[in-house]
Design a protein around this motif. Structure first.
Motif, PDB file in Angstrom:
ATOM      1  N   MET A  37       4.523 -12.357  14.208  1.00  0.00           N
ATOM      2  CA  MET A  37       5.022 -13.320  13.024  1.00  0.00           C
ATOM      3  C   MET A  37       4.637 -12.805  11.769  1.00  0.00           C
ATOM      4  O   MET A  37       3.278 -12.662  11.580  1.00  0.00           O
ATOM      5  CB  MET A  37       4.953 -14.638  13.320  1.00  0.00           C
ATOM      6  CG  MET A  37       5.563 -15.658  12.121  1.00  0.00           C
ATOM      7  SD  MET A  37       5.511 -17.379  12.411  1.00  0.00           S
ATOM      8  CE  MET A  37       6.238 -17.703  13.916  1.00  0.00           C
ATOM      9  N   PRO A  38       5.429 -12.396  10.810  1.00  0.00           N
ATOM     10  CA  PRO A  38       5.049 -11.860   9.692  1.00  0.00           C
ATOM     11  C   PRO A  38       3.864 -13.054   8.893  1.00  0.00           C
ATOM     12  O   PRO A  38       4.124 -14.025   8.917  1.00  0.00           O
ATOM     13  CB  PRO A  38       6.203 -11.749   8.551  1.00  0.00           C
ATOM     14  CG  PRO A  38       7.296 -11.850   9.440  1.00  0.00           C
ATOM     15  CD  PRO A  38       7.048 -12.310  10.709  1.00  0.00           C
ATOM     16  N   GLU A  39       2.766 -12.483   8.361  1.00  0.00           N
ATOM     17  CA  GLU A  39       1.763 -13.407   7.536  1.00  0.00           C
ATOM     18  C   GLU A  39       2.162 -13.523   6.203  1.00  0.00           C
ATOM     19  O   GLU A  39       3.052 -12.784   5.620  1.00  0.00           O
ATOM     20  CB  GLU A  39       0.356 -12.994   7.981  1.00  0.00           C
ATOM     21  CG  GLU A  39       0.112 -12.643   9.345  1.00  0.00           C
ATOM     22  CD  GLU A  39      -1.230 -12.634   9.617  1.00  0.00           C
ATOM     23  OE1 GLU A  39      -2.211 -13.384   8.884  1.00  0.00           O
ATOM     24  OE2 GLU A  39      -1.791 -12.330  10.572  1.00  0.00           O
ATOM     25  N   GLY A  40       1.596 -14.345   5.500  1.00  0.00           N
ATOM     26  CA  GLY A  40       1.877 -14.794   4.340  1.00  0.00           C
ATOM     27  C   GLY A  40       1.970 -13.563   3.124  1.00  0.00           C
ATOM     28  O   GLY A  40       3.121 -13.724   2.337  1.00  0.00           O
ATOM     29  N   HIS A  41       1.201 -12.443   3.443  1.00  0.00           N
ATOM     30  CA  HIS A  41       1.296 -11.391   2.320  1.00  0.00           C
ATOM     31  C   HIS A  41       2.669 -10.778   2.423  1.00  0.00           C
ATOM     32  O   HIS A  41       3.080 -10.134   1.655  1.00  0.00           O
ATOM     33  CB  HIS A  41       0.285 -10.488   2.595  1.00  0.00           C
ATOM     34  CG  HIS A  41       0.403  -9.587   3.982  1.00  0.00           C
ATOM     35  ND1 HIS A  41       0.128 -10.244   5.030  1.00  0.00           N
ATOM     36  CD2 HIS A  41       0.687  -8.207   3.940  1.00  0.00           C
ATOM     37  CE1 HIS A  41       0.318  -9.225   6.079  1.00  0.00           C
ATOM     38  NE2 HIS A  41       0.611  -8.111   5.501  1.00  0.00           N
ATOM     39  N   THR A  42       3.331 -10.833   3.459  1.00  0.00           N
ATOM     40  CA  THR A  42       4.526 -10.014   3.788  1.00  0.00           C
ATOM     41  C   THR A  42       5.564 -10.828   2.970  1.00  0.00           C
ATOM     42  O   THR A  42       6.501 -10.205   2.414  1.00  0.00           O
ATOM     43  CB  THR A  42       5.138 -10.099   5.381  1.00  0.00           C
ATOM     44  OG1 THR A  42       3.869  -9.179   5.953  1.00  0.00           O
ATOM     45  CG2 THR A  42       6.435  -9.276   5.490  1.00  0.00           C
ATOM     46  N   LEU A  43       5.723 -11.983   3.172  1.00  0.00           N
ATOM     47  CA  LEU A  43       6.489 -13.018   2.470  1.00  0.00           C
ATOM     48  C   LEU A  43       6.426 -12.799   0.802  1.00  0.00           C
ATOM     49  O   LEU A  43       7.385 -12.755   0.182  1.00  0.00           O
ATOM     50  CB  LEU A  43       6.612 -14.396   2.829  1.00  0.00           C
ATOM     51  CG  LEU A  43       7.264 -14.695   4.139  1.00  0.00           C
ATOM     52  CD1 LEU A  43       8.690 -14.423   4.090  1.00  0.00           C
ATOM     53  CD2 LEU A  43       6.649 -13.910   5.276  1.00  0.00           C
ATOM     54  N   ARG A  44       5.255 -12.897   0.486  1.00  0.00           N
ATOM     55  CA  ARG A  44       5.067 -12.599  -0.853  1.00  0.00           C
ATOM     56  C   ARG A  44       5.426 -11.361  -1.485  1.00  0.00           C
ATOM     57  O   ARG A  44       5.967 -11.470  -2.647  1.00  0.00           O
ATOM     58  CB  ARG A  44       3.460 -12.837  -1.232  1.00  0.00           C
ATOM     59  CG  ARG A  44       3.111 -12.708  -2.844  1.00  0.00           C
ATOM     60  CD  ARG A  44       3.436 -13.883  -3.431  1.00  0.00           C
ATOM     61  NE  ARG A  44       4.669 -13.818  -4.006  1.00  0.00           N
ATOM     62  CZ  ARG A  44       5.329 -14.699  -4.756  1.00  0.00           C
ATOM     63  NH1 ARG A  44       4.968 -15.887  -4.593  1.00  0.00           N
ATOM     64  NH2 ARG A  44       6.437 -14.463  -5.434  1.00  0.00           N
ATOM     65  N   LYS A  45       5.249 -10.407  -0.708  1.00  0.00           N
ATOM     66  CA  LYS A  45       5.687  -8.981  -1.313  1.00  0.00           C
ATOM     67  C   LYS A  45       7.291  -9.017  -1.244  1.00  0.00           C
ATOM     68  O   LYS A  45       7.873  -8.276  -1.952  1.00  0.00           O
ATOM     69  CB  LYS A  45       5.249  -7.924  -0.190  1.00  0.00           C
ATOM     70  CG  LYS A  45       5.333  -6.316  -0.798  1.00  0.00           C
ATOM     71  CD  LYS A  45       5.021  -5.560  -0.143  1.00  0.00           C
ATOM     72  CE  LYS A  45       5.252  -4.050  -0.709  1.00  0.00           C
ATOM     73  NZ  LYS A  45       6.722  -3.751  -0.782  1.00  0.00           N
ATOM     74  N   LEU A  46       8.068  -9.634  -0.271  1.00  0.00           N
ATOM     75  CA  LEU A  46       9.402  -9.660  -0.247  1.00  0.00           C
ATOM     76  C   LEU A  46       9.822 -10.450  -1.492  1.00  0.00           C
ATOM     77  O   LEU A  46      10.754 -10.127  -2.053  1.00  0.00           O
ATOM     78  CB  LEU A  46       9.911 -10.593   1.083  1.00  0.00           C
ATOM     79  CG  LEU A  46       9.891  -9.430   2.309  1.00  0.00           C
ATOM     80  CD1 LEU A  46      10.257 -10.287   3.502  1.00  0.00           C
ATOM     81  CD2 LEU A  46      10.936  -8.408   2.124  1.00  0.00           C
ATOM     82  N   ALA A  47       9.298 -11.682  -1.836  1.00  0.00           N
ATOM     83  CA  ALA A  47       9.453 -12.381  -2.988  1.00  0.00           C
ATOM     84  C   ALA A  47       9.512 -11.533  -3.926  1.00  0.00           C
ATOM     85  O   ALA A  47      10.483 -11.702  -4.891  1.00  0.00           O
ATOM     86  CB  ALA A  47       8.796 -13.528  -3.210  1.00  0.00           C
ATOM     87  N   ASP A  48       8.309 -10.772  -4.232  1.00  0.00           N
ATOM     88  CA  ASP A  48       8.321  -9.774  -5.621  1.00  0.00           C
ATOM     89  C   ASP A  48       9.476  -8.847  -5.342  1.00  0.00           C
ATOM     90  O   ASP A  48       9.970  -8.607  -6.430  1.00  0.00           O
ATOM     91  CB  ASP A  48       6.899  -9.194  -5.432  1.00  0.00           C
ATOM     92  CG  ASP A  48       5.921 -10.179  -5.725  1.00  0.00           C
ATOM     93  OD1 ASP A  48       6.167 -11.468  -6.105  1.00  0.00           O
ATOM     94  OD2 ASP A  48       4.841  -9.938  -5.226  1.00  0.00           O
ATOM     95  N   ASP A  49       9.580  -8.109  -4.454  1.00  0.00           N
ATOM     96  CA  ASP A  49      10.631  -6.977  -4.351  1.00  0.00           C
ATOM     97  C   ASP A  49      12.078  -7.775  -4.608  1.00  0.00           C
ATOM     98  O   ASP A  49      12.719  -7.211  -5.331  1.00  0.00           O
ATOM     99  CB  ASP A  49      10.630  -6.563  -2.851  1.00  0.00           C
ATOM    100  CG  ASP A  49       9.567  -5.484  -2.568  1.00  0.00           C
ATOM    101  OD1 ASP A  49       8.688  -5.265  -3.490  1.00  0.00           O
ATOM    102  OD2 ASP A  49       9.382  -5.393  -1.543  1.00  0.00           O
ATOM    103  N   LEU A  50      12.145  -8.980  -4.236  1.00  0.00           N
ATOM    104  CA  LEU A  50      13.649  -9.535  -4.406  1.00  0.00           C
ATOM    105  C   LEU A  50      13.741  -9.779  -5.730  1.00  0.00           C
ATOM    106  O   LEU A  50      14.933  -9.828  -6.468  1.00  0.00           O
ATOM    107  CB  LEU A  50      13.936 -10.696  -3.732  1.00  0.00           C
ATOM    108  CG  LEU A  50      14.044 -10.532  -1.932  1.00  0.00           C
ATOM    109  CD1 LEU A  50      13.902 -11.890  -1.265  1.00  0.00           C
ATOM    110  CD2 LEU A  50      15.501 -10.183  -1.833  1.00  0.00           C
ATOM    111  N   THR A  51      12.744 -10.282  -6.474  1.00  0.00           N
ATOM    112  CA  THR A  51      12.679 -10.655  -7.856  1.00  0.00           C
ATOM    113  C   THR A  51      13.021  -9.426  -8.905  1.00  0.00           C
ATOM    114  O   THR A  51      13.948  -9.422  -9.791  1.00  0.00           O
ATOM    115  CB  THR A  51      11.502 -11.495  -8.343  1.00  0.00           C
ATOM    116  OG1 THR A  51      11.384 -12.564  -7.598  1.00  0.00           O
ATOM    117  CG2 THR A  51      11.516 -11.575  -9.605  1.00  0.00           C
ATOM    118  N   ALA A  52      12.294  -8.230  -8.439  1.00  0.00           N
ATOM    119  CA  ALA A  52      12.514  -7.070  -9.236  1.00  0.00           C
ATOM    120  C   ALA A  52      13.815  -6.431  -9.039  1.00  0.00           C
ATOM    121  O   ALA A  52      14.363  -5.785  -9.834  1.00  0.00           O
ATOM    122  CB  ALA A  52      11.378  -6.118  -8.565  1.00  0.00           C
TER     123      ALA A  52
END
Length: 304
Positions: free
Chosen positions: A1-16
């Motif tokens: 299961m992806p850990e928190g850093h993966t979700l944080r990076k996805l959030a940053d990529d989606l925002t950008a």
């Protein structure tokens, strides 16, 4: 299961890729079709994560709540020249697709994102989002996180610290890799009861998680070894594993510890594999259980 850093990076990529842009929202698979219709043509405000939960905010305080689970995948594609017409057709069971609508005032190339296999993909309002966040412990990657909230639960619990670190109600975003590695780095056995830790030990672990997970966001992989234990410094071959990254104990069962050479051990803890070095992370022995030394009345045995 992806850990928190993966979700944080996805959030940053989606925002950008999507923040401030109107999007076409569809559900090629059909399982999110009704909610997608409500969002179609709306403007994306941005994305955020908390632990292993992702929220993509659309105007009107509407949030797409995503939890990837074990097999979920969210792919963000940017730099699509030729506008929305150049975005390829979806392939496979795409639960949710976002595609930027053409806007002559926006110089950014088109972007799209495809979500597959998530265990949660729901449209929620601000109240439901707050409810979800309220159930989570502090996330080391969030600036508003309060480590004292986690400490109050850890310091009063007889459960193993290796179990507590994986409990998302205690600490959000830490998974099996970060659990194993932060315990090794602080010489703490995974079975040590939470209520035997000292506050200084917890604060040091928290600060370490903040730094390690932020580095994971930056690089997209989990590296936990100190400079003196890298492949280059030790003259050893780089680690080969699907998860990537240089680690001390995670998935290194029976291999020599990079610090002391003792074979790494593994066992089950709360339904997940736990990894540790028996020499660097000795079992905790409570002072209350140590036998008195003859004639002195003083407690004997090794210190924790």
């Amino acid at each position: 299961m992806p850990e928190g850093h993966t979700l944080r990076k996805l959030a940053d990529d989606l925002t950008a890729a999507f923040a401030g842009r109107r999007v076409r929202v569809t559900s090629p698979q059909g399982r999110f079709a009704a909610d997608a219709e409500q969002l179609d043509g709306s403007r994306v405000v941005g994305a955020d994560s908390a632990g292993k939960h992702l929220f993509v905010e659309h105007e009107g305080e509407r949030f797409v709540h995503v939890h990837l689970g074990l097999i979920g995948q969210l792919d963000v594609h940017t730099g699509i020249e030729g506008g929305a017409a150049a975005v390829p057709d979806p392939v496979g069971a795409v639960r949710l697709r976002l595609v930027t609508l053409d806007d002559p005032t926006d110089p950014r190339p088109a972007a799209y994102a495809d979500l597959r296999g998530a265990i949660i993909c729901d449209l929620v309002g601000a109240a439901r989002r707050a409810e979800i966040l309220g159930r989570l412990g502090p996330d080391p990657l969030r600036p508003d996180a309060d480590p004292d909230l986690a400490w109050r639960r850890i310091s009063t619990s007889p459960r193993a610290i290796g179990d507590l670190l994986m409990d998302q109600k205690v600490l959000a975003g830490v998974g099996n890799v970060y659990r194993a590695e932060v315990l090794f780095r602080h010489r703490i056995h995974p079975l040590r009861p939470g209520n035997t830790l000292r506050s200084g030990q917890w604060r040091a672990m928290w600060a370490d998680l903040v730094e390690l997970m932020a580095e994971g966001v930056r690089t997209g992989r989990i590296d936990t070894v100190r400079p003196e234990h890298t492949p280059e410094a030790m003259g050893r071959a780089p680690r080969k594993d699907d998860h990537g990254g240089e680690v001390y104990v995670y998935r290194r069962t029976s291999q020599p510890c990079l610090v002391c050479g003792t074979p790494v051990r593994t066992g089950e803890l709360a339904g997940r594999s736990s990894f540790w070095c028996p020499k660097c992370q000795p079992k905790f022995r409570s002072r209350a259980l140590r036998s008195p030394t003859k004639g002195t009345g003083r407690a004997g045995g090794a210190r924790a």
